[in-house]
Design a protein around this motif. Structure first.
Motif: not given
Length: 715
Positions: A349-352, A371-378, A380-381, A383-389
């Protein structure tokens, strides 16, 4: 586009429930489609087509049966919506090709069939609509443009338009066929002499919602904003846009609302491109998102800007990359670095733009909030990040949620902005004698020039209270609005307001009692600062009278009645202002002849920590009723410290209203954010003190600011 199209497809649809002007307002499914082609160049018409559609729920309302003349038997053998739309597209494409034409545009008698029926139903059933359903012309608006004297477009009907141009009404009894033939006649009429009208007012339906930022200085028309309530807490701006599918939301026009703890409260403010779309959105009141029904109400542009507007250049730069998926991370260790966050998310899940796609939320003094906010380009990335909840980073589990640009603005505004009306003074920074009543806090008085608000919504802020007070706002003393928090640092639903006179307080209590604020009625009681102190100490105040606070903590009970502690003087001496030096090693316990076998620890009144109301109830409550940041502990000058330390224990206690506090200093780290003084005392349960010894729980400035916001009074 119609201005470049060769043909029009006059289109009509009916549902199993409401039709006409209320089409789609009851979420009923489409059961009938009727269409006919008009050649714009040759002024010819094609064959009329009628197609029944089988809904998932085979049930027709009585009104539908009466208006359409259809029964369940007529539609039970029909094709479902996806097959019916496929049949429509094949039929139209074939017929247009036979006419030697290449393009076509839908023509309807109102936008409801496209915006309120077809698109919402297709969205719920996960159907991909043909491209032709994303643009159309409204025959009423075209007729109004051609014949402006016919009246407002919204009030035009097929019958009135036919009558205006001198055409007879269509006598066909079958619904759908009658409407389509009427629209065809009107179309041919305005295409011919003397009108020679060209269809050019093409309306479009957005394919997707575009996120973006909103400046606080940007004008927002209140006629374009609604408030949606009852949303699932995990819903994103895309989910809300899908709920309003068919209606065009302005760029960045979805703002999810947060509660006082920074969590979503199930509400959102949505801004549409114009008032027509806003009015159609209001017709979706109590439509469903999954199994939940959503309430839709009017809102104002000011409310939208309050939530979505921002002025931070850092946020604007972070959100300048469009078409990015935003994920919010919560619970990060305060020492977490960008590299550690990137490693936690992993290569899947590469960050933009690497660290440029991370935005850490901080307090105004630069301390991290977790708290932090992260940007993803698509997607799919993301969704992969949300799996680390709820996976572990360091020693903490991390929560991950979908977020929005408006939520980024709102969270940054919440942490970085100062309160509208300051209710507390700054902490003292120079060691000089001070009044026991700090600035802005009410002095001891029995004058009933205050009011208490009880039952406030937990999301209510000072701005909401000022709006609730209405015309009486001008009678509030400067810095006279005091919000009250409970021991967990959360809103208690109470507030105290200082008025300019008892008469003003009486008028507010009479006029505003049980007025509504955000769908909750609020009780308003007149009171004095003495009564206010009793309530802050745990007592009750209502129209029936005043009750002193109950003794909820037996371990804190003084050995005598309320009068055991005399009222402290109004001015502190210089020696009383400072705390005596705390010993690094614990003192040996001192026993007295009158000490019981099991002594109870209790806390004396400390006037420099409490609002001096000249009340003895302070002995019953271990934590101050104002923010701990109001008056902090600061080092005494060496001469004063030496003088205080040299005083005998009992002599110092008699000479100073601040009782000496010898003993060991214990520092606690890693406390939960909602820790109260009761929790700390409970943690040390079992440690006993002699009645002539006193203990005070002290928290660092960092812990104080985390546990209790500085702009609130705490209960």
């Amino acid at each position: 586009m119609a201005s470049h199209s060769d043909t029009l497809v006059v289109f009509f649809g009916a549902t199993a429930g409401e039709n006409g002007g209320k089409l789609g307002s009851d979420e009923r499914e489409i059961i009938l489609l009727v269409w006919q082609i008009v050649d714009l160049h040759e002024k010819k018409v094609g064959k009329l087509h009628k197609c029944f559609v089988k809904p998932d729920t085979l049930e027709l309302t009585d009104q539908c049966k009466e208006e359409t003349g259809l029964t369940v038997d007529d539609i039970v053998k029909a094709e479902p919506l996806d097959k019916a739309l496929q049949q429509f597209q094949q039929s139209v494409s074939s017929e247009v090709k036979c006419l030697g034409r290449t393009t076509y545009t839908l023509c309807v008698d109102s936008p409801h069939v496209i915006r309120q029926a077809l698109h919402p139903e297709a969205s719920k059933k996960n159907l991909v609509l043909p491209e032709c359903f994303f643009s159309f012309v409204d025959v009423r608006k075209e007729f109004h443009k051609c014949c402006p004297n016919a009246g407002p477009a919204q009030k035009l009907t097929l019958t009135s338009m036919l009558e205006y141009v001198g055409l007879p009404a269509v006598s066909e009894e079958s619904i759908g066929v009658r409407e389509v033939r009427s629209m065809v006649q009107l179309t041919l009429c305005i295409l011919a002499e003397p009108h020679n009208h060209k269809f050019s007012c093409v309306e479009t339906v957005n394919y997707k919602f575009d996120s973006g930022t909103c400046s606080k200085t940007e004008p927002v028309d209140s006629e374009t904003v609604i408030r949606a309530r009852g949303l699932p807490w995990q819903s994103s701006d895309q989910d809300i846009a899908r709920f309003f599918k068919g209606l065009n939301i302005a760029k960045g026009g979805v703002a999810l609302c947060l509660n006082a703890q920074g969590r979503r409260n199930g509400e959102a403010l949505v801004r549409f491109i114009d008032s027509e779309h806003r009015d159609l959105a209001l017709e979706r009141h109590k439509h469903h998102m999954g199994s939940r029904y959503i309430e839709v109400y009017k809102a104002t542009g000011e409310e939208f800007l309050k939530i979505a507007g921002g002025t931070s250049n850092e946020v604007a730069q972070f959100l300048s990359k469009e078409n990015q998926v935003i994920i919010r991370m919560r619970g990060l260790p305060f020492t977490a670095t960008p590299q550690e966050v990137l490693a936690f998310l992993g290569p899947e899940s590469p960050v933009t733009d690497g660290t440029e796609g991370l935005l850490f939320v901080k307090y105004p003094d630069g301390r991290p909030t977790g708290d932090a906010f992260v940007l993803f380009s698509c997607e799919e990335y993301a969704q992969n990040a949300l799996k680390k909840h709820k996976q572990i980073l360091g020693k903490r589990y991390i929560e991950l949620f979908r977020s929005t640009a408006a939520e980024v603005q709102q969270v940054l505004n919440r942490y970085m902005s100062t309160p509208l009306i300051s209710t507390l003074p700054p902490s003292p920074i120079v060691p000089v004698p001070v009044l026991t009543t700090p600035p802005f806090l009410p002095a001891a008085s029995s004058t009933r020039d205050c009011v208490r608000l009880r039952g406030l919504p937990y999301t209510a802020g000072i701005e909401d209270i000022l709006e609730f007070m209405g015309e009486h706002t001008v009678d509030i003393k400067p810095h006279g609005v005091h919000m009250v928090l409970n021991q967990q640092g959360r809103p208690s639903g109470d507030a105290f307001i200082q008025m300019k006179s008892p008469d003003k307080a009486f008028m507010v209590a009479q006029k505003c009692h049980k007025k509504t604020m955000k769908d909750r009625y609020v009780e308003v009681f007149q009171c004095s600062t003495e009564e206010m102190s009793i309530v802050l100490m745990g007592g009750t105040l209502n129209r029936s009278g005043l009750s002193p606070p109950p003794c909820k903590l037996p371990c804190l009970s003084p050995p005598t009645a309320y009068a055991a502690f005399p009222t402290p003087p109004a001015i502190l001496s210089e020696a009383a202002l400072y705390q005596p030096p705390l010993l690094a090693a614990p003192r040996p316990p001192q026993t007295t002849a009158h000490s019981p076998a099991h002594t109870l620890a209790y806390y004396p009144p400390q006037p420099h920590l409490y609002m001096n109301m000249n009340m003895n109830y302070t002995a019953y409550y271990p934590s101050p009723p104002v923010s701990p940041s109001t008056v902090g502990y600061f080092a005494a000058p060496p001469a004063v410290a030496a003088a205080v330390a040299a005083q005998p224990h009992h002599a110092a206690a008699a000479a100073s209203p601040v009782l000496p506090q010898p003993g060991a200093l214990v520092r606690m780290q890693g406390l939960p954010y909602n820790t109260g003084v009761k929790d700390i005392l409970s943690f040390f349960q079992g440690y006993q003190y002699a009645p002539d010894e006193y203990s005070v729980v002290q928290m660092s400035e960092q812990a104080r600011s985390l546990i209790q916001p500085k702009e609130w009074l705490c209960l």
